[in-house]
Every structure is written in C-alpha cells, then in structure tokens.
Design a protein around this motif. Structure first.
Motif, PDB file in Angstrom:
ATOM      1  N   LEU A 256       0.754  -1.254  -0.093  1.00 15.84           N
ATOM      2  CA  LEU A 256      -0.008   0.161   0.053  1.00 15.84           C
ATOM      3  C   LEU A 256       0.726   1.319  -0.179  1.00 15.84           C
ATOM      4  N   LEU A 257       1.951   1.188   0.805  1.00 17.60           N
ATOM      5  CA  LEU A 257       2.794   2.651   0.772  1.00 17.60           C
ATOM      6  C   LEU A 257       3.318   2.480  -0.481  1.00 17.60           C
ATOM      7  N   ILE A 258       3.987   1.576  -1.324  1.00 22.42           N
ATOM      8  CA  ILE A 258       4.397   1.999  -2.517  1.00 22.42           C
ATOM      9  C   ILE A 258       3.503   2.231  -3.610  1.00 22.42           C
ATOM     10  N   LYS A 259       2.134   1.685  -3.613  1.00 21.25           N
ATOM     11  CA  LYS A 259       1.016   1.988  -4.426  1.00 21.25           C
ATOM     12  C   LYS A 259       1.061   3.776  -4.382  1.00 21.25           C
ATOM     13  N   ASN A 260       0.732   4.045  -3.019  1.00 19.66           N
ATOM     14  CA  ASN A 260       0.277   5.476  -3.046  1.00 19.66           C
ATOM     15  C   ASN A 260       1.435   6.407  -3.155  1.00 19.66           C
ATOM     16  N   HIS A 261       2.619   5.925  -3.056  1.00 20.12           N
ATOM     17  CA  HIS A 261       3.534   6.974  -3.660  1.00 20.12           C
ATOM     18  C   HIS A 261       3.887   6.800  -5.184  1.00 20.12           C
ATOM     19  N   ILE A 267       9.028   6.633  -8.888  1.00 20.93           N
ATOM     20  CA  ILE A 267       9.457   5.889  -7.958  1.00 20.93           C
ATOM     21  C   ILE A 267      10.879   5.159  -8.609  1.00 20.93           C
ATOM     22  N   GLY A 268      11.685   4.602  -7.843  1.00 22.89           N
ATOM     23  CA  GLY A 268      12.783   3.870  -8.147  1.00 22.89           C
ATOM     24  C   GLY A 268      13.119   2.565  -7.315  1.00 22.89           C
ATOM     25  N   ILE A 269      13.993   1.861  -7.760  1.00 22.58           N
ATOM     26  CA  ILE A 269      14.465   0.515  -7.041  1.00 22.58           C
ATOM     27  C   ILE A 269      15.611   1.054  -6.326  1.00 22.58           C
ATOM     28  N   HIS A 270      15.428   0.480  -5.279  1.00 22.49           N
ATOM     29  CA  HIS A 270      16.810   0.534  -4.212  1.00 22.49           C
ATOM     30  C   HIS A 270      17.327  -0.675  -4.238  1.00 22.49           C
ATOM     31  N   ALA A 291       5.343  -4.773 -10.217  1.00 27.72           N
ATOM     32  CA  ALA A 291       4.013  -5.416 -10.089  1.00 27.72           C
ATOM     33  C   ALA A 291       3.365  -4.501  -9.171  1.00 27.72           C
ATOM     34  N   ILE A 292       4.010  -4.483  -7.925  1.00 27.12           N
ATOM     35  CA  ILE A 292       3.238  -3.666  -6.663  1.00 27.12           C
ATOM     36  C   ILE A 292       2.782  -2.077  -7.128  1.00 27.12           C
ATOM     37  N   SER A 293       3.703  -1.702  -7.962  1.00 25.30           N
ATOM     38  CA  SER A 293       3.442  -0.022  -8.414  1.00 25.30           C
ATOM     39  C   SER A 293       2.588  -0.018  -9.521  1.00 25.30           C
ATOM     40  N   GLU A 294       2.558  -1.074 -10.378  1.00 26.78           N
ATOM     41  CA  GLU A 294       2.027  -0.825 -11.574  1.00 26.78           C
ATOM     42  C   GLU A 294       2.532   0.061 -12.420  1.00 26.78           C
ATOM     43  N   THR A 295       3.867   0.282 -12.406  1.00 23.24           N
ATOM     44  CA  THR A 295       4.634   1.069 -13.190  1.00 23.24           C
ATOM     45  C   THR A 295       5.949   0.419 -13.774  1.00 23.24           C
TER      46      THR A 295
END
Length: 428
Positions: A256-261, A267-270, A291-295
């Motif tokens: 949820l945190l990732i999707k909201n942001h 956003i990017g990968i760390h 998959a989580i962010s749908e981006t």
C-alpha cells in the motif's frame, strides 16, 4: 555552433565536448579534421591540436588522455587557476590546462577503473579520489571550469551567447526501513523488544502512537506546500539480511505504501545489498516493485551506495534501468564526479557513451550524521553551502533523506526541523 579542430575525432573527445557545450552551454559543437574547413569557418572555433593556424580562434592545447584507448595511471600535477584547482597543465594555450581531458578524467570516474583498496563495504573509498586528496570534493569543479571556458570564448567571439541551464532542486528519499515497529511481524518485534526495551514500541503496536519512521504524510504536505517533485527509492529485498532490514514486499502495508507513492511521485528501485553480485535477485526486485506499483521501473539508487564501475552500471543497462542516482559517496558528502549536472555514463573500457543517465547527489543526511558526525546545525550549514554553489553554476542540487530522520524518533529529533528550514531557505 562551435567548431573544434582535432586531427582525430575520438569517442572520448566527442563525449566531453558534447557535455560541456551541449549540456552546460546549450550550444552544438562539431569536431572536424579538415584544416581548410576550420580556416574558412567564421563562427566560434577551437583548435584542439598541435597544428598552428592563423586568424581568430581559441587554442586549447591537448593532453594525450582523450587520444588514448587504454586505461592507465595518469600523472596528475595540480596547480591553482583563478582560485580553484586544475590539472593537465598545458603551455601555449588560451586556458592554462586541458579542460577537455581534465573534465573527462573526473566525470568518467577514470580513477575508479584503476586498482584500489575497497572500504569496509566493498566500495571505492573517497579517500583515494583526486577530489578528496586535493580538497575540491565540495565543489562541482567541472561546472566552474565550464564558466571559465565560456568567458574566454565570449571575449574572442562576442556573438557567442551560451544558454546556461537553470538551477534546480531534486529531493530524493531512500525507504530502507518503512516503519520502525509496525508490520515487522511478531518475531522481529519480540527480538527488538528484548534488545532495546521501549514503551514506545508497545504504544505504536497498540495504535496509541504513530510509528516514529512514519514521515510520509508530513512529507506529502511539505512537497505540496513548496511545489516539489521528489523521487522515492524503495528497498524491496525478498528476505532480510545484515544490511537489508526492510519491511518485506509481500506485506500488505508495504504494498500500500508503494502504491500510494507511485500514484503521486516517480519511484525507483533501491537495489538490496544481496543483489550486488546476483543479477537474478536484482531483476526479481525490479519486477516485484513494478508489479506492486503497476509502473515500469527505470530508475535506481543502490542501498548503502554500494556499486562499482563498470560492473554495476552495465548490469543496470542489462535490466533496462536508464537513470541512476547513486553517484556520490556513502561515506562523505560532496561531488563524486565533480559535477552538479546529470550526464550520460561513458564506459571507458569500451570507449563508448551509454544510454545510462547519471544523476549525481552531493548531500545525504546519513553521511552528515553517521560519518561526518555533524550536528543538525552543521548539516544545515553544509546544505546551504551546496545550495549556494549549485546556484552559482546553474547546477542541479540533489539531496538524499531517509524517512527515519524525518519522523518522530528521539534520536533524530532536530533533523526534521533542519530539513524544513532548508526547504524554506530555497525560496529566498
């Protein structure tokens, strides 16, 4: 257009002149090896060769570096020019040093291809860098040199009007551990409570107090009020390790945190510590975040700034990462590549420019706190220095902050105030 005469139009020369003139001065440049065409040209022209010409032109005496194809230790003899350091000193030149070769040496991170002793985290040690040893790590010397070059050109060619970029600020955040107590599971909380007994932990878990790492709403408000467009980098290691202590990505709260942001910001990968030498782990983390962010994820910044050149950059390109924000040190603040402007990575071993765009940062609060042992006030003063110098050279100021420094933990009580004060100062 700027015309550059060189007997050989190497990839190294084309790369650095396109950066200096195209990126920092907003003008095209072309390299030619025809003396007749050079003599006939009536615009801005630069002689980058040992050949003698008559007429009005800029003479930049050339060092051998940009005509080489191998990698070897270079002799660096520093000297002072207009109050700043320079090297590759040359005689019979309108500039007393080869700005093209010196800029290439720094921005390509040439020295990181040479043998060195890794630091405790397996990284290139900042103490080995030319910028640290010659005490210019805290300034973007390439940008400064470019202003010198532009001034000299304008004196010889008054019609030359460089189009300089505007100063910009990019706030970025690394979400290493999304929450201090929440969503970590029973075992991790019990272990944490035994190691560090705290009434706060139980209040948070019982819903009586906000998690001390939960700075997300506060940051949203800060960005909205100050019209900021940040980037968030999420650590999504599939299992925890000694350096990877994130909330696992299959947890609903993390999703949820990732999707909201992702709905509000880029956003990017760390990339996790575990992924450093394991391409399968890295690609799984990228796909998980997608998959989580749908981006589609095209940006990265490495956890602990743990990367090596050229190994890490080649692998990023292999997995379609075309923007990297890791260019800086995880042990000290400053300009690792001596520049405050984004640039394409040049692979020296292959002698070619790549499509990986490097976005250098100069300040990370964790460096100020853990490595440099700064107080919040000292860190604020440091931020103002980097702001001022980036404004002077029309550069891009990129900072790194972590949610735990901006939350409600007692350990970082003054750091949220430091950051908000810094953001307000940007408006001045």
């Amino acid at each position: 257009m700027v015309l550059i005469f060189s007997t050989i139009a190497t990839a190294r020369l084309a790369y650095i002149t396109n950066f200096l003139f195209g990126k920092l001065m907003g003008t095209r440049c072309t390299i030619i090896n025809s003396p007749e065409a050079f003599i006939a040209y009536e615009g801005v022209k630069i002689n980058y060769s040992e050949r003698a010409f008559e007429g009005v032109f800029l003479n930049v005496a050339c060092h051998k570096l940009l005509f080489e194809t191998d990698i070897k230790t270079q002799q660096i003899l520093p000297f002072e020019y207009r109050g700043n350091v320079a090297f590759f000193e040359m005689a019979n030149s309108d500039l007393p040093f080869d700005i093209f070769a010196a800029s290439f040496y720094l921005i390509s991170r040439y020295e990181e291809y040479l043998p060195y002793n890794e630091d405790m985290y397996g990284r290139y040690p900042h103490e080995d860098s030319l910028a640290y040893r010659l005490k210019f790590l805290q300034i973007p010397v390439i940008n400064i040199w470019a202003t010198y070059l532009a001034e000299i050109i304008e004196k010889k060619f008054p019609s030359f009007k460089p189009v300089k970029p505007s100063f910009s600020f990019l706030p970025t955040y690394d979400i290493d551990i999304a929450y201090s107590y929440k969503h970590k599971g029973f075992a991790r909380n019990v272990g944490g409570a035994l190691k560090h007994p705290s009434l706060e932990r139980f209040k948070v878990l019982l819903g009586l107090k906000k998690d001390p790492y939960d700075a997300y709403d506060w940051l949203d408000k800060l960005h909205e009020e100050n019209q900021l467009d940040p980037i968030y980098f999420f650590l999504v290691a599939e299992k925890n390790g000694i350096y990877d202590k994130n909330i696992l990505p299959y947890k609903n709260a993390m999703k949820l945190l990732i999707k909201n942001h992702a709905e509000k910001y880029p956003i990017g990968i760390h990339p996790s510590w575990q992924s450093f030498n394991n391409g399968d782990i890295l690609v799984n983390e990228i796909r998980s975040l997608e998959a989580i962010s749908e981006t589609i994820i095209t940006a990265s910044r490495h956890h602990y700034i743990h990367f090596t050149i050229p190994h890490t950059y080649r692998r990023l390109l292999q997995y379609n990462i075309i923007n990297d924000y890791s260019m800086g040190y995880g042990s000290i603040n400053g300009f690792r590549a001596s520049v405050a402007t984004s640039f394409y990575w040049f692979d020296i071993e292959k002698n070619e420019q790549t499509k990986l765009l490097i976005h250098p940062f100069c300040f990370m609060e964790a460096n100020s706190y853990y490595e440099q042992k700064y107080t919040p006030q000292q860190a604020y003063d440091e931020l103002i220095h980097y702001t001022d110098i980036c404004k002077q050279v029309n550069g891009r100021l990129i900072t790194i902050w972590h949610n735990n420094f901006l939350g409600f933990g007692k350990e970082f009580a003054q750091w949220k105030h430091t950051y908000s004060k810094f953001i307000l100062n940007l408006k001045k």
